[in-house]
Design a protein around this motif. Sequence first.
Motif, PDB file in Angstrom:
ATOM      1  N   ALA A   1      75.856  70.503  79.609  1.00 50.57           N
ATOM      2  CA  ALA A   1      74.592  70.139  80.254  1.00 50.57           C
ATOM      3  C   ALA A   1      74.838  69.606  81.661  1.00 50.57           C
ATOM      4  O   ALA A   1      74.122  69.962  82.610  1.00 50.57           O
ATOM      5  N   GLY A   2      75.852  68.759  81.822  1.00 48.38           N
ATOM      6  CA  GLY A   2      76.161  68.239  83.144  1.00 48.38           C
ATOM      7  C   GLY A   2      76.653  69.310  84.092  1.00 48.38           C
ATOM      8  O   GLY A   2      76.265  69.359  85.265  1.00 48.38           O
TER       9      GLY A   2
ATOM     10  N   ILE B   1      80.891  65.044  86.004  1.00 49.88           N
ATOM     11  CA  ILE B   1      81.716  63.863  85.755  1.00 49.88           C
ATOM     12  C   ILE B   1      81.118  63.013  84.651  1.00 49.88           C
ATOM     13  O   ILE B   1      81.799  62.591  83.713  1.00 49.88           O
ATOM     14  N   MET B   2      79.811  62.781  84.736  1.00 48.83           N
ATOM     15  CA  MET B   2      79.167  61.955  83.729  1.00 48.83           C
ATOM     16  C   MET B   2      79.010  62.691  82.408  1.00 48.83           C
ATOM     17  O   MET B   2      78.899  62.062  81.356  1.00 48.83           O
ATOM     18  N   GLY B   3      78.975  64.018  82.452  1.00 47.20           N
ATOM     19  CA  GLY B   3      78.951  64.776  81.207  1.00 47.20           C
ATOM     20  C   GLY B   3      80.225  64.569  80.410  1.00 47.20           C
ATOM     21  O   GLY B   3      80.194  64.410  79.189  1.00 47.20           O
TER      22      GLY B   3
ATOM     23  N   THR C   1      70.583  60.199  79.945  1.00 45.14           N
ATOM     24  CA  THR C   1      71.071  58.818  79.957  1.00 45.14           C
ATOM     25  C   THR C   1      72.184  58.589  80.975  1.00 45.14           C
ATOM     26  O   THR C   1      72.511  57.423  81.263  1.00 45.14           O
ATOM     27  N   THR C   2      72.753  59.651  81.535  1.00 45.33           N
ATOM     28  CA  THR C   2      73.853  59.463  82.484  1.00 45.33           C
ATOM     29  C   THR C   2      73.466  59.940  83.879  1.00 45.33           C
ATOM     30  O   THR C   2      73.050  59.156  84.728  1.00 45.33           O
ATOM     31  N   ALA C   3      73.598  61.238  84.138  1.00 49.29           N
ATOM     32  CA  ALA C   3      73.390  61.764  85.484  1.00 49.29           C
ATOM     33  C   ALA C   3      71.968  61.544  85.979  1.00 49.29           C
ATOM     34  O   ALA C   3      71.744  61.168  87.130  1.00 49.29           O
ATOM     35  N   VAL C   4      70.980  61.785  85.116  1.00 53.56           N
ATOM     36  CA  VAL C   4      69.580  61.609  85.528  1.00 53.56           C
ATOM     37  C   VAL C   4      69.304  60.145  85.846  1.00 53.56           C
ATOM     38  O   VAL C   4      68.668  59.819  86.862  1.00 53.56           O
TER      39      VAL C   4
END
Length: 510
Positions: free
Chosen positions: A347-348, A178-180, A411-414
């Motif tokens: 990547a996500g 989702i964040m990807g 910067t998002t999921a992590v």
Amino acid sequence: MRSLAPGIKLITSFSRDSWYRFFILILTFVFYTTYHLSRKPISIVKSQLHRNCSNVIHPADLNITDNDTWCDWAPFDKNNYQNLFGVLDNCFLVAYAIGMFFSGMFGERLPLRYYLSSGMILSGLFTVLFGLGFYWQIHSLWYYCLVQALNGLVQTTGWPAVVACVGNWFGKGKRGFIMGIWNSHTSVGNILGSLIAGVYVSSSWGLSFIVPGIIIASAGVICFLFLVESKSHMLDIWGICLFVHESVEQEPLLRNSSSNEEIFSTNTSTAVEPEEDHTEAISFCGALRIPGVVEFSLCLLFAKLVSYTFLYWLPLYIANVAHFDPKEAGDLSTLFDVGGIVGGILAGLISDYSGGRATTCCAMLIIAAPMVSPTVFLSWWVFSFFNGLPTTIGMLLWCGALVNGPYALITTAVSADLGTHECLRGNSRALSTVTAIIDGTGSIGAAIGPLLAGLISPTGWNNVFYMLIAADVLACLRMVRIHYKAERVNISNSLLFFACMVKYVGSLIK
């Protein structure tokens, strides 16, 4: 009975909560798109501020005949213009990096709607002021540096706030995917910023800043009117609506029945009583103690160094190497950001499927390092010269995916994962601070990269690419410990991993 139309069936198949999440996802996507849209024009305008005046048609009403820099914009008309561009970039990025460490703590303690909307309006103001320098005939480096520094400070309001909003609405299940997709706002903003700035760069470069400034300020007004920070706030809103609705319906009955009054009181308390959050905002040192925050922050430092060097210098590099005009170079550089969209989504998706954020970052960084080597990168340009535009398009898409994939994931999921880490024991107020620490550390690299590019590029573009390779390798090394700790790999497999990595990189460079 007639069946419902397919579109109505699709709409009604989603719950009210799903529609709210989708609405917040779209809003925050648009908001941060405008942040990057307002940052991009400076990279497009650089090639207009200092040009090869021998290729420019001399206006008939201009009496300067013995000046080789008559078409340039002072103070960027001297031979040290690349260093001045680096200073200009650094004013924004250093201010952004410093402000980011404080922005997260403010974001935890202030209403996100007010914080985000005020930051967007102020960012629009400073972006417009930079463009007005063209119409006011300002040739002072200090003016542009001051405006860039102030813009960098207010732009720190964006990232912690939007990540905190999305983290409040979405769980960990498919967060990477989702964040990807959501994180493509970075590349979309860069693309739109390049295209908008490219429209005006050759005729009136001031509008290249004024138009994006108006757009982000308008988005700030929309944010103030419509943003809902978290699901609990939406429940409070619905509780108030239910209270008003029941008050209107039951008022006639309340006048005639005491029993109805008791029922109304019970319903009201159930509907509008908010769920209080007794947790305190986490401290800066407390956020650093969360496992993985330091490692991912340092990895992002080097990954963002590479990404922002391309962001600020790729159009100028294309103009110098391929001899394109400023608009063509800006349009072509957007392909790098298109590749970044694909890289962030992949990547996500891969990290969700494999369960390893660090492993995904390691793999992409290993492949990215040789792709930005001068041997490979410059040979691609030579090869594309003989084989046409498709090769250039493929090169920029591939490099954009590999460079921006790890950056987007961290910067998002992590950041969202670490901000809701199990060691916090349900404290949801750490998300903005953790996000700010990770992105703030990354912003230090974002400030260093363009500055080094400005200092190194006069010695040759090859040296700039060697610097990018070193940064990619260092970013990968920061992920190795987390990778093996998470995957529980023994020492022998670790040595085999490094041997394969060295062999792969060596074969590509050769």
